[in-house]
Design a protein around this motif. Sequence first.
Motif, PDB file in Angstrom:
ATOM      1  N   TRP A 416       0.842  -1.191   0.000  1.00 14.37           N
ATOM      2  CA  TRP A 416       0.000   0.000   0.000  1.00 14.37           C
ATOM      3  C   TRP A 416       0.879   1.244   0.000  1.00 14.37           C
ATOM      4  O   TRP A 416       1.973   1.242   0.558  1.00 14.37           O
ATOM      5  CB  TRP A 416      -0.903   0.058   1.237  1.00 14.37           C
ATOM      6  CG  TRP A 416      -1.909  -1.039   1.343  1.00 14.37           C
ATOM      7  CD1 TRP A 416      -1.819  -2.184   2.097  1.00 14.37           C
ATOM      8  CD2 TRP A 416      -3.172  -1.110   0.676  1.00 14.37           C
ATOM      9  NE1 TRP A 416      -2.935  -2.956   1.935  1.00 14.37           N
ATOM     10  CE2 TRP A 416      -3.792  -2.323   1.070  1.00 14.37           C
ATOM     11  CE3 TRP A 416      -3.838  -0.256  -0.210  1.00 14.37           C
ATOM     12  CZ2 TRP A 416      -5.047  -2.698   0.608  1.00 14.37           C
ATOM     13  CZ3 TRP A 416      -5.094  -0.634  -0.676  1.00 14.37           C
ATOM     14  CH2 TRP A 416      -5.687  -1.834  -0.267  1.00 14.37           C
ATOM     15  N   ALA A 417       0.367   2.303  -0.623  1.00 10.46           N
ATOM     16  CA  ALA A 417       0.949   3.643  -0.515  1.00 10.46           C
ATOM     17  C   ALA A 417      -0.202   4.594  -0.219  1.00 10.46           C
ATOM     18  O   ALA A 417      -1.243   4.538  -0.877  1.00 10.46           O
ATOM     19  CB  ALA A 417       1.662   4.045  -1.804  1.00 10.46           C
ATOM     20  N   ALA A 418      -0.011   5.470   0.789  1.00 10.68           N
ATOM     21  CA  ALA A 418      -1.137   6.280   1.262  1.00 10.68           C
ATOM     22  C   ALA A 418      -0.687   7.678   1.649  1.00 10.68           C
ATOM     23  O   ALA A 418       0.423   7.871   2.162  1.00 10.68           O
ATOM     24  CB  ALA A 418      -1.805   5.605   2.457  1.00 10.68           C
ATOM     25  N   ASP A 419      -1.572   8.649   1.401  1.00 12.12           N
ATOM     26  CA  ASP A 419      -1.436   9.988   1.959  1.00 12.12           C
ATOM     27  C   ASP A 419      -2.069   9.963   3.350  1.00 12.12           C
ATOM     28  O   ASP A 419      -3.248   9.608   3.483  1.00 12.12           O
ATOM     29  CB  ASP A 419      -2.165  11.024   1.096  1.00 12.12           C
ATOM     30  CG  ASP A 419      -1.582  11.159  -0.295  1.00 12.12           C
ATOM     31  OD1 ASP A 419      -0.406  10.812  -0.486  1.00 12.12           O
ATOM     32  OD2 ASP A 419      -2.320  11.607  -1.200  1.00 12.12           O
ATOM     33  N   ALA A 453     -11.373   1.931  -3.639  1.00 12.42           N
ATOM     34  CA  ALA A 453     -12.548   2.695  -4.044  1.00 12.42           C
ATOM     35  C   ALA A 453     -13.159   3.475  -2.879  1.00 12.42           C
ATOM     36  O   ALA A 453     -13.642   4.599  -3.063  1.00 12.42           O
ATOM     37  CB  ALA A 453     -13.589   1.761  -4.654  1.00 12.42           C
ATOM     38  N   LYS A 454     -13.125   2.919  -1.675  1.00 13.34           N
ATOM     39  CA  LYS A 454     -13.781   3.548  -0.529  1.00 13.34           C
ATOM     40  C   LYS A 454     -12.858   4.483   0.242  1.00 13.34           C
ATOM     41  O   LYS A 454     -13.333   5.241   1.110  1.00 13.34           O
ATOM     42  CB  LYS A 454     -14.324   2.477   0.417  1.00 13.34           C
ATOM     43  CG  LYS A 454     -15.433   1.637  -0.156  1.00 13.34           C
ATOM     44  CD  LYS A 454     -16.146   0.815   0.910  1.00 13.34           C
ATOM     45  CE  LYS A 454     -17.050   1.674   1.771  1.00 13.34           C
ATOM     46  NZ  LYS A 454     -17.872   0.862   2.692  1.00 13.34           N
ATOM     47  N   ASN A 455     -11.568   4.455  -0.034  1.00 12.46           N
ATOM     48  CA  ASN A 455     -10.607   5.242   0.739  1.00 12.46           C
ATOM     49  C   ASN A 455      -9.665   5.945  -0.237  1.00 12.46           C
ATOM     50  O   ASN A 455      -8.624   5.406  -0.601  1.00 12.46           O
ATOM     51  CB  ASN A 455      -9.816   4.334   1.687  1.00 12.46           C
ATOM     52  CG  ASN A 455     -10.696   3.514   2.606  1.00 12.46           C
ATOM     53  OD1 ASN A 455     -11.108   3.973   3.657  1.00 12.46           O
ATOM     54  ND2 ASN A 455     -10.989   2.277   2.206  1.00 12.46           N
ATOM     55  N   GLU A 456     -10.032   7.172  -0.639  1.00 13.24           N
ATOM     56  CA  GLU A 456      -9.293   7.824  -1.715  1.00 13.24           C
ATOM     57  C   GLU A 456      -7.865   8.187  -1.316  1.00 13.24           C
ATOM     58  O   GLU A 456      -7.011   8.407  -2.184  1.00 13.24           O
ATOM     59  CB  GLU A 456     -10.021   9.077  -2.168  1.00 13.24           C
ATOM     60  CG  GLU A 456     -10.150  10.165  -1.122  1.00 13.24           C
ATOM     61  CD  GLU A 456     -10.830  11.400  -1.677  1.00 13.24           C
ATOM     62  OE1 GLU A 456     -10.710  12.462  -1.056  1.00 13.24           O
ATOM     63  OE2 GLU A 456     -11.469  11.297  -2.746  1.00 13.24           O
ATOM     64  N   HIS A 457      -7.570   8.248  -0.029  1.00 11.87           N
ATOM     65  CA  HIS A 457      -6.204   8.545   0.398  1.00 11.87           C
ATOM     66  C   HIS A 457      -5.291   7.335   0.243  1.00 11.87           C
ATOM     67  O   HIS A 457      -4.076   7.475   0.346  1.00 11.87           O
ATOM     68  CB  HIS A 457      -6.205   9.009   1.858  1.00 11.87           C
ATOM     69  CG  HIS A 457      -6.906   8.061   2.769  1.00 11.87           C
ATOM     70  ND1 HIS A 457      -8.284   8.023   2.911  1.00 11.87           N
ATOM     71  CD2 HIS A 457      -6.425   7.084   3.573  1.00 11.87           C
ATOM     72  CE1 HIS A 457      -8.610   7.072   3.764  1.00 11.87           C
ATOM     73  NE2 HIS A 457      -7.511   6.485   4.171  1.00 11.87           N
ATOM     74  N   LEU A 458      -5.865   6.143   0.020  1.00  4.76           N
ATOM     75  CA  LEU A 458      -5.058   4.974  -0.355  1.00  4.76           C
ATOM     76  C   LEU A 458      -4.759   5.098  -1.840  1.00  4.76           C
ATOM     77  O   LEU A 458      -5.628   4.895  -2.687  1.00  4.76           O
ATOM     78  CB  LEU A 458      -5.803   3.676  -0.060  1.00  4.76           C
ATOM     79  CG  LEU A 458      -6.116   3.386   1.426  1.00  4.76           C
ATOM     80  CD1 LEU A 458      -6.892   2.084   1.558  1.00  4.76           C
ATOM     81  CD2 LEU A 458      -4.851   3.338   2.255  1.00  4.76           C
ATOM     82  N   ARG A 459      -3.525   5.422  -2.181  1.00  4.53           N
ATOM     83  CA  ARG A 459      -3.189   5.788  -3.550  1.00  4.53           C
ATOM     84  C   ARG A 459      -2.736   4.604  -4.391  1.00  4.53           C
ATOM     85  O   ARG A 459      -2.721   4.680  -5.618  1.00  4.53           O
ATOM     86  CB  ARG A 459      -2.095   6.860  -3.522  1.00  4.53           C
ATOM     87  CG  ARG A 459      -2.461   8.099  -2.697  1.00  4.53           C
ATOM     88  CD  ARG A 459      -3.537   8.919  -3.384  1.00  4.53           C
ATOM     89  NE  ARG A 459      -3.093   9.301  -4.714  1.00  4.53           N
ATOM     90  CZ  ARG A 459      -2.235  10.302  -4.949  1.00  4.53           C
ATOM     91  NH1 ARG A 459      -1.764  11.024  -3.941  1.00  4.53           N
ATOM     92  NH2 ARG A 459      -1.861  10.589  -6.176  1.00  4.53           N
ATOM     93  N   TYR A 460      -2.337   3.537  -3.742  1.00  2.92           N
ATOM     94  CA  TYR A 460      -1.859   2.335  -4.454  1.00  2.92           C
ATOM     95  C   TYR A 460      -2.089   1.142  -3.542  1.00  2.92           C
ATOM     96  O   TYR A 460      -1.891   1.220  -2.323  1.00  2.92           O
ATOM     97  CB  TYR A 460      -0.376   2.457  -4.780  1.00  2.92           C
ATOM     98  CG  TYR A 460       0.227   1.239  -5.454  1.00  2.92           C
ATOM     99  CD1 TYR A 460       0.315   1.159  -6.836  1.00  2.92           C
ATOM    100  CD2 TYR A 460       0.709   0.175  -4.702  1.00  2.92           C
ATOM    101  CE1 TYR A 460       0.871   0.043  -7.461  1.00  2.92           C
ATOM    102  CE2 TYR A 460       1.268  -0.940  -5.312  1.00  2.92           C
ATOM    103  CZ  TYR A 460       1.338  -1.014  -6.696  1.00  2.92           C
ATOM    104  OH  TYR A 460       1.887  -2.119  -7.287  1.00  2.92           O
ATOM    105  N   GLY A 461      -2.519   0.030  -4.130  1.00  6.80           N
ATOM    106  CA  GLY A 461      -2.670  -1.196  -3.364  1.00  6.80           C
ATOM    107  C   GLY A 461      -2.549  -2.416  -4.247  1.00  6.80           C
ATOM    108  O   GLY A 461      -3.035  -2.421  -5.389  1.00  6.80           O
ATOM    109  N   ARG A 462      -1.898  -3.443  -3.717  1.00  2.00           N
ATOM    110  CA  ARG A 462      -1.786  -4.702  -4.454  1.00  2.00           C
ATOM    111  C   ARG A 462      -1.531  -5.819  -3.455  1.00  2.00           C
ATOM    112  O   ARG A 462      -0.637  -5.717  -2.610  1.00  2.00           O
ATOM    113  CB  ARG A 462      -0.671  -4.628  -5.487  1.00  2.00           C
ATOM    114  CG  ARG A 462      -0.632  -5.832  -6.411  1.00  2.00           C
ATOM    115  CD  ARG A 462       0.120  -5.559  -7.681  1.00  2.00           C
ATOM    116  NE  ARG A 462       0.186  -6.761  -8.514  1.00  2.00           N
ATOM    117  CZ  ARG A 462       0.760  -6.811  -9.694  1.00  2.00           C
ATOM    118  NH1 ARG A 462       1.326  -5.722 -10.208  1.00  2.00           N
ATOM    119  NH2 ARG A 462       0.795  -7.936 -10.382  1.00  2.00           N
ATOM    120  N   GLY A 463      -2.327  -6.902  -3.554  1.00  2.00           N
ATOM    121  CA  GLY A 463      -2.231  -7.982  -2.585  1.00  2.00           C
ATOM    122  C   GLY A 463      -1.872  -9.330  -3.165  1.00  2.00           C
ATOM    123  O   GLY A 463      -1.801 -10.315  -2.427  1.00  2.00           O
TER     124      GLY A 463
END
Length: 515
Positions: A416-419, A453-463
């Motif tokens: 994850w990458a997040a603001d 989709a529900k958390n716009e401050h999550l800028r990147y995610g991959r699982g």
Amino acid sequence: MKVAQLSRRRLLRGGLAAASLAHPFLRLNAQQASRELFTLGVASGVPRADGFVLWTRLAPDPLQGGGMGDAPVEVRWEVAVDEGFGRVVAKGSATAAAELAHSVHVEVQGLPPGRPYWYRFTAAGARSPIGRTRTAPADTDDALQPLRFAFASCQQYEQGFYAAYRDMAAQPLDFVVHLGDYIYESSWGSRHVRRHEGGIPTQLAGFRDRYALYKTDPHLQAAHAAFPWLVTWDDHEVANDYANDVSPRTVDSAQFLAIRAAAYQAWYEHMPVPASMRPRGPDATIYGRHRFGRMLDVLLTDGRQYRSHHACLAGRSASPLADCPDRLAPERSFFGAAQEAWLARELAAPPARWTVLAQPTLLAKADRKRGPEHGYWMDGWDGYAAARARLLDGLAAHKARGGNALVASGDVHAFWAADLRREAQGPAVATEFVGGAITSEGPSAANVANMLAKNEHLRYGRGDKRGYALVTLDAHGCEVEFRAVDDEKNADSAVAPMARFSVARGAPGVHLETT
């Protein structure tokens, strides 16, 4: 906004500290002829400007209690400025005693800062593999060399091989940060490629054998031998989803604290940490600040030992997703009152150019429930919302610290990458990166897509990929690279960059670069 770029050529030309980039740590096992006592390898940690901690454990029969009996053994150690030990600059002896599973923790001091060293141990006529470590840069105005480090977490032994550590050992790094779940107490997941020996440990002997099993892996040994490490723990070093003195698996608190005491003792015996971190029964102080010249402060935290019990859920379980007023209660703490006060003092203190808050799990708010309703994971920071708000307020109040703060996180088995924002539409006060998992299975693509989709401050995610994160810092900017294993079920799997991000000094927020 133009973001500073850090090329590999510029990094090396600027004086990257790590030396001997081609050093063959991956061949240590094959090259050493007298390893019978040193089956678990060597390690170093907690680098300071004048020294570091050296570690090894004598264990000729590592998976059956170690095989050393009760007698103490003298272990000699040497530190040299060259790989051939032509110039030894420090040496001495330590006692490997049964009460610490014949492990030794040597605290070397009095060395010059900011340079590599090589070390080895000798005991009963056997010589260990050679390790490489380094001192931290001096805390002076001219100590602004670029720094490069990796951070990792979550290495369930059964679910994959440690190809990520093979790749890490070959990188030009100054140090490594491990954010927890170094071992797993339980067996879970699918498509196992190897297996735990024994069941779920609850006593010291079982925890010792579990650590020994993990540390027999040659790629993990190579990464330990190549760089100094900073280490903290999460839940699986003791029991899944435990919170302070309670565990979902153990009804009686006193019984669980006895398990925690055994687990903490085994953790100390197998980590390159100083005597100040040695447990006192079920308690151990492992959080602290680690400074790397004027470039970097690493604030290493403990997110398990002091936290408030889980909110919203009946009993002691941390699942399923939930929401209730109790999770917002101001008295709830993730770090505990004493550690929160320490962290507040550190945030207010004169900072280095960069601050890395190393902590176990996703800090950013994460509404995980599908559809219009809200649902949060109570074992994460969403179960401690007021404590998170206090932390973000502290980062915002001290802009010299917060504006140059990176949060390095683990636990959730995804990248994850997040603001990090105090309010939903407010500016970022820091930038968070979650470095995936070395082997542990991750969330589904559908769950990751829902969270994005529900958390716009999550800028990147991959699982769907396993791996780790690389961080490069200089006086102007930061680059973070997520490195992914093609197939963790294959010990020889390739490892390659999956995503790259940049952060400009003084301008927090995620900027995705092309790979």
